[in-house]
Design an enzyme around this catalytic site. Structure first.
Site, PDB file in Angstrom:
ATOM      1  N   ASP A 109     -14.230  54.608  14.144  1.00 52.71           N
ATOM      2  CA  ASP A 109     -13.654  53.258  14.121  1.00 52.71           C
ATOM      3  C   ASP A 109     -13.238  52.868  12.703  1.00 52.71           C
ATOM      4  O   ASP A 109     -13.573  51.796  12.208  1.00 52.71           O
ATOM      5  CB  ASP A 109     -14.653  52.233  14.677  1.00 52.71           C
ATOM      6  CG  ASP A 109     -13.967  50.939  15.126  1.00 52.71           C
ATOM      7  OD1 ASP A 109     -12.738  50.967  15.358  1.00 52.71           O
ATOM      8  OD2 ASP A 109     -14.653  49.916  15.240  1.00 52.71           O
ATOM      9  N   LYS A 140     -28.261  41.107   9.919  1.00 60.05           N
ATOM     10  CA  LYS A 140     -27.571  40.822  11.173  1.00 60.05           C
ATOM     11  C   LYS A 140     -28.626  40.604  12.255  1.00 60.05           C
ATOM     12  O   LYS A 140     -29.426  41.499  12.557  1.00 60.05           O
ATOM     13  CB  LYS A 140     -26.669  41.980  11.559  1.00 60.05           C
ATOM     14  CG  LYS A 140     -25.544  42.251  10.570  1.00 60.05           C
ATOM     15  CD  LYS A 140     -24.683  43.404  11.062  1.00 60.05           C
ATOM     16  CE  LYS A 140     -23.576  43.720  10.059  1.00 60.05           C
ATOM     17  NZ  LYS A 140     -22.754  44.853  10.505  1.00 60.05           N
ATOM     18  N   LYS A 173     -25.928  35.746  14.491  1.00 58.94           N
ATOM     19  CA  LYS A 173     -25.525  35.375  13.141  1.00 58.94           C
ATOM     20  C   LYS A 173     -25.928  36.431  12.120  1.00 58.94           C
ATOM     21  O   LYS A 173     -26.736  37.307  12.392  1.00 58.94           O
ATOM     22  CB  LYS A 173     -26.158  34.034  12.746  1.00 58.94           C
ATOM     23  CG  LYS A 173     -25.547  32.828  13.452  1.00 58.94           C
ATOM     24  CD  LYS A 173     -26.083  31.531  12.859  1.00 58.94           C
ATOM     25  CE  LYS A 173     -25.375  30.326  13.480  1.00 58.94           C
ATOM     26  NZ  LYS A 173     -25.861  29.051  12.889  1.00 58.94           N
ATOM     27  N   VAL A 174     -25.336  36.290  10.918  1.00 60.74           N
ATOM     28  CA  VAL A 174     -25.695  37.112   9.773  1.00 60.74           C
ATOM     29  C   VAL A 174     -26.186  36.175   8.680  1.00 60.74           C
ATOM     30  O   VAL A 174     -25.589  35.128   8.437  1.00 60.74           O
ATOM     31  CB  VAL A 174     -24.499  37.926   9.251  1.00 60.74           C
ATOM     32  CG1 VAL A 174     -24.924  38.837   8.103  1.00 60.74           C
ATOM     33  CG2 VAL A 174     -23.884  38.725  10.363  1.00 60.74           C
ATOM     34  N   TYR A 228     -22.707  37.866  19.281  1.00 63.66           N
ATOM     35  CA  TYR A 228     -24.062  38.418  19.360  1.00 63.66           C
ATOM     36  C   TYR A 228     -25.078  37.513  18.682  1.00 63.66           C
ATOM     37  O   TYR A 228     -26.266  37.567  18.972  1.00 63.66           O
ATOM     38  CB  TYR A 228     -24.103  39.782  18.661  1.00 63.66           C
ATOM     39  CG  TYR A 228     -23.980  39.606  17.191  1.00 63.66           C
ATOM     40  CD1 TYR A 228     -22.725  39.409  16.624  1.00 63.66           C
ATOM     41  CD2 TYR A 228     -25.102  39.515  16.392  1.00 63.66           C
ATOM     42  CE1 TYR A 228     -22.605  39.161  15.294  1.00 63.66           C
ATOM     43  CE2 TYR A 228     -24.983  39.265  15.049  1.00 63.66           C
ATOM     44  CZ  TYR A 228     -23.736  39.085  14.500  1.00 63.66           C
ATOM     45  OH  TYR A 228     -23.635  38.830  13.172  1.00 63.66           O
ATOM     46  N   GLY A 238     -22.225  34.416   8.261  1.00 60.50           N
ATOM     47  CA  GLY A 238     -21.304  34.971   9.239  1.00 60.50           C
ATOM     48  C   GLY A 238     -21.845  34.752  10.637  1.00 60.50           C
ATOM     49  O   GLY A 238     -23.016  34.428  10.832  1.00 60.50           O
ATOM     50  N   GLY A 255     -20.953  35.664  15.165  1.00 63.69           N
ATOM     51  CA  GLY A 255     -20.179  36.316  16.205  1.00 63.69           C
ATOM     52  C   GLY A 255     -20.832  36.060  17.549  1.00 63.69           C
ATOM     53  O   GLY A 255     -21.823  35.320  17.645  1.00 63.69           O
TER      54      GLY A 255
END
Length: 953
Positions: free
Chosen positions: A755, A659, A644-645, A642, A638, A640
């Protein structure tokens, strides 16, 4: 070489070997006899001492006794000598996938009193199975399938009271199935055994009625492809744990026992190609039955049974040549998961009406050679329909349709696709793996003996299987980069076969240890296929990418070995000195780490106080680097803004998701600290668990449990390939609600998530819901029992309007968001879509005087329309109470939990049961590749740190 030098080296070798512990002489003699008898033994078997020399495939205990021999797919040739009986401490013997191993199994194998695993599948052993095998009282796993064993099944196997797995399939066994009598043991004594796999032999006689009894825990009875006669014993219906029954391709006669429908856990039932007679059986009550094949038997003529349409889990209905007659109704084709119907060679007549509500998964209807005179067309069905040999095809309208033309069925194709890369041109013998790297793969074939599906074109099946294989290899910490599946097909035994390629990680070829460990994971059933694939076995090919096989076996001690051993002695002393120095250095480092706490450099001015930790483990950067193979792209799952994962495997074998923020970026410290604090203090099965974190070298990393089946949003949108029917959606709602109720009412102090949304609810391998992402969460202190005044944060569409207007955050704000998720569960629509708000739209459309409150146009088709959605109206009522404008009018989460439990009980469901055995049986009809839970949209978050999407207001 000068004789004096040789003599000197031999003296050094003797002194070194005398100073170190040696393999037990009896064990060493046995192994050396194998080395002399076998060709293609691993290269390091030339070392004179098996235990000290770390012979590949040989495991020794602290007393230098051999406890394990695992040598699958080594290309061994030769025979197994009686010296095997000398290995009195041996617990595991796995010689699978060595076709060159021949001859009989020696009686001496009965001397291995500590043996728990005997796995010889896919070799070429022959002769009778020795009766002495019944002496192995510790045996748990006995797999002799796919050899050429002959003779009878030894009755002494009945003495193996600890046996779990018994697989004698695909041999040349003859005689009858032994049962106990007059002091003679038999297979009926195996009350703890779960697997009877005897298919594809030459067994004769009847199936003894004494073979089965209600104390058994059998789940698989596979007797297909033998020469069994007589009737099916009614005692079979007493074994209520059964899940798969294959008695097909025998010569069984008589009627099917009336109590067969007591087997309410059976998912696959194969009775085809026998000589069964009498009335058509009534299988009402077998509600989890997926695959039913009664074809080619001589039942009494009967109308289409009404119980067909009660089996709502059916994927495959095969009743070819069973004397069915009368008209078939559209109810049969509306079974929700139905994929294939084969009713050819019967006497079905009248008009064929598939109906408008046929299963969306239906791919094949074969009604050849019946008496159908008319077809109602224009119902939208466009997949395969075969009507050749019916009067309809002789009429003036019939020949003009495709139904009357015998067309070739398309052969399903599948091959694992490259993962967003362009395959390179590889050197001879190498292949490009799914990550577009050239390597020598390990090849073999997976055989599934009773899959619950018949549609081989569903790509999600293969993706799920690939994921399960990789999870097994990673859990076992094997050097596997990727796997590739291809060439799916049904063979003449009605088994589902697939070619498998396993690619090495970080190198172009496997070593011997890697191959035998991969083979062992597959041979001893460590790998568990996804639900629906059924019992399996694997046959591996010899791995030809080692060093030249012709030079691998050397039965003499060469001068090179002597020199190596002498140098080894010197290195041994050096290694001991180095080990002592290393231990002292590590101790000092550990002391230094203890003094320098991981958050000692935390900046309180920008990020608040140091996190208060309660059980979360601190990982060093080096630990996480190692378990992700240096954060390799192969482990990236994954990404984003910020960072990676990565998927990682800890030293304990636990699979985790890591993460990792972009190096040097210290944004989002508050959220980073909040998630560590909250998740380290809460523990509930419906909350994602935090394993630990890393905060060093300017790195921010969070380590979570690995949740394999993505987000709820992805399943609802079809992206994951997992189909959620009404039952599964209720279970997801209940699990999520329980997680929230725990946060609100049982955590100390209470926690408001802030959330809740479908992307923050993950589904594990059993489709149990887990609430995730706590970066925006707030603790409720003692002086904040009613509300917290705070800056508004959350996601538009799920945000509580009362909180938005007043900035007063309460646990009822989570209740509102959960109500939106409930509406998402029944509609699969986004909360805000094309400017329309789901809460307002549903509220305006509800008409309580109509069925399903008149919400048909809003319902997700995948929810199971055509089946009864029991409790649907109460579910909608509960959702609307959760989204009341005033928080005071909304229920508490504990009340929500209780009401969902009531709804499930109304629907005949157990609210405390797990969601599923595994998730794989819930594949949908499409949707492409499943996306991982740790992917882009899950990390779109303005604070800069992973996992939270915050909409500014």
């Amino acid at each position: 070489m000068d004789q004096r030098i040789k003599a000197f080296l031999l003296v050094v070798l003797f002194q070194v070997s005398s100073a170190a512990a040696q393999t037990d002489p009896q064990d060493a003699a046995a192994l050396n006899s194998f080395k002399r008898l076998w060709k293609n033994t691993p290269p390091n078997w030339n070392n004179p001492d098996p235990c000290n020399g770390n012979w590949v495939g040989i495991t020794c205990n602290s007393n230098f006794r051999v406890i394990s021999i695992t040598l699958s797919s080594m290309g061994l040739e030769g025979q197994l000598s009686g010296d095997i009986g000398s290995l009195s401490e041996l617990q595991t013997l796995d010689l699978s996938y060595n076709k060159g191993l021949t001859g009989s199994l020696p009686e001496a194998i009965g001397s291995l009193m500590k043996l728990s695993n005997l796995i010889l599948l896919g070799c070429s052993f022959s002769g009778p199975i020795p009766d002495a095998i019944g002496s192995l009282k510790q045996l748990v796993f006995l797999s002799l399938n796919s050899n050429s064993f002959s003779g009878e099944i030894p009755p002494s196997i009945g003495n193996l009271s600890k046996l779990y797995w018994l697989d004698l399939a695909d041999n040349k066994l003859t005689g009858t199935i032994p049962v106990s009598s007059g002091g003679t043991p038999g297979l009926d004594m195996l009350i703890h055994t779960k697997h009877f796999h005897f298919g594809k032999n030459q067994l004769k006689g009847t199936i003894p009625s004494r073979l089965f009894n209600p104390n058994m825990v059998l789940i698989h009875v596979l007797l297909d492809g033998n020469q069994l006669t007589g009737s099916i014993p009614s005692t079979l219906g007493l074994v209520k744990t059964l899940e798969v029954v294959r008695l097909d391709r025998n010569s069984l006669t008589g009627t099917i026992p009336s109590n067969l429908n007591n087997l309410t856990n059976v998912q696959e039932l194969h009775l085809s190609n026998n000589q069964l007679t009498g009335p058509m059986p009534n299988l009402t009550g077998m509600n989890v039955l997926n695959y039913l094949d009664l074809s080619n038997n001589s039942f009494d003529p009967s109308d289409i049974p009404q119980w067909f349409s009660t089996l709502q889990g059916l994927t495959t209905l095969a009743m070819e040549g069973t004397h069915l007659q009368g008209e078939i109704t559209s109810a049969v084709f509306s079974i929700p998961q139905l994929q294939s119907v084969n009713l050819k060679n019967n006497q079905i007549n009248g008009t064929l009406d598939i109906g408008a509500k046929y299963s969306g998964q239906l791919q094949l209807i074969d009604l050849q050679n019946n008496l159908i005179s008319n077809v109602l067309e224009g119902r939208g069905y466009s997949n395969s329909l075969f009507l050749q040999g019916n009067p309809f095809c002789d009429s003036s309208t019939g020949p003009s349709t495709n139904y009357c033309t015998l067309s070739q069925q398309s052969i399903p194709t599948y091959s694992t696709r490259p993962k967003n890369c362009l395959p390179p041109s590889c050197p001879s013998g190498q292949m490009s793996n799914p990550n577009c790297k050239c390597a020598f793969p390990y090849n073999g074939t997976l055989y599934f003996r009773a899959p619950s599906f018949s549609d081989l074109s569903n790509e999600s099946l293969y993706i799920s299987l690939e994921s399960s294989l990789m999870n097994s290899f990673k859990t076992a910490q094997l050097p596997v980069d990727s796997v590739s599946l291809s060439n799916p097909r049904k063979d003449s035994d009605n088994y589902f076969d697939l070619d498998l390629e396993v690619f090495p990680s970080g190198t172009e070829r496997f070593n011997e240890l890697g191959i035998l460990n991969i083979g062992f994971v597959l041979s001893n059933q460590t790998f568990k296929p996804p639900k629906g694939f059924g019992p399996f076995f694997f046959i591996g090919s010899p791995y030809g990418a080692f060093a030249d096989l012709s030079s691998r076996s050397n039965n003499s001690v060469s001068i090179g070995v002597i020199i190596g051993a002498a140098i080894g002695g010197f290195l041994l002393v050096s290694a001991l000195l180095c080990a002592g120095y290393y231990a002292i250095r590590q101790k000092r480092r550990a002391d230094s780490v203890e003094q320098n706490k991981p958050f000692s450099s935390w900046d309180p001015n920008s990020s608040g106080s140091t996190p208060q930790l309660k059980g979360a483990r601190w990982f060093t950067f080096d630990e996480l680097k190692k378990c992700t193979n240096s954060f390799s792209e192969a482990n990236a799952i994954g990404s984003g803004g910020y960072g990676k994962v990565y998927r990682g495997t800890l030293s304990t074998g636990q699979l985790v998701a890591i993460k990792r923020a972009q190096r040097g970026s210290m944004q989002g410290n508050i959220e980073f600290k909040t998630e560590i604090e909250l998740l380290s203090r809460v523990h509930h099965k419906n909350l994602v668990s935090l394993v630990g974190f890393c905060f060093e070298r300017d790195e921010q990393m969070l380590v979570y449990e690995y949740v394999p089946n993505g987000t709820l949003k992805e399943s609802l949108s079809g992206k994951s390939g997992i189909r959620l029917d009404w039952t599964r959606r209720l279970r997801v709602a209940l699990g999520s609600a329980r997680g929230l109720a725990y946060l609100h009412e049982h955590a100390n102090p209470p926690i408001i998530h802030r959330d809740i949304k479908s992307t923050n609810i993950l589904l594990d391998d059993r489709l149990n819901a887990k609430v995730s992402d706590f970066g925006l969460s707030k603790l409720m202190g003692d002086n904040e029992k009613d509300h917290v005044t705070t800056q508004v944060k959350g996601t538009m569409g799920y945000l509580d309007p009362e909180y938005y207007m007043s900035q007063q955050l309460t646990e009822k704000s989570d209740v509102y968001s959960f109500g939106v998720v409930m509406l998402e569960l029944i509609t699969a629509r986004k909360p805000i879509e094309r400017g329309k708000y789901i809460v307002r739209e549903v509220k305006m459309a509800i008409d309580k005087t109509k069925d399903l409150y008149g919400l048909h146009e809003f319902l997700d088709p995948a929810i199971g329309l055509g089946t009864t959605l029991k409790g649907f109206e109460k579910f909608v009522d509960l959702a609307m109470s959760c989204v009341e404008e005033s928080g005071a009018d909304r229920p508490m989460m504990s009340e929500v939990v209780k009401e969902i439990e009531n709804i499930m009980q109304l629907a005949g469901l157990n609210p405390n049961a797990d969601s599923a055995s595994t998730s794989a049986s819930y594949g949908g009809t499409g949707g492409g590749h499943p996306r991982h839970p740790y992917n882009d949209d899950l990390f779109d978050y303005s604070g800069g740190y992973p996992a939270y999407k915050v909409e500014p207001h």
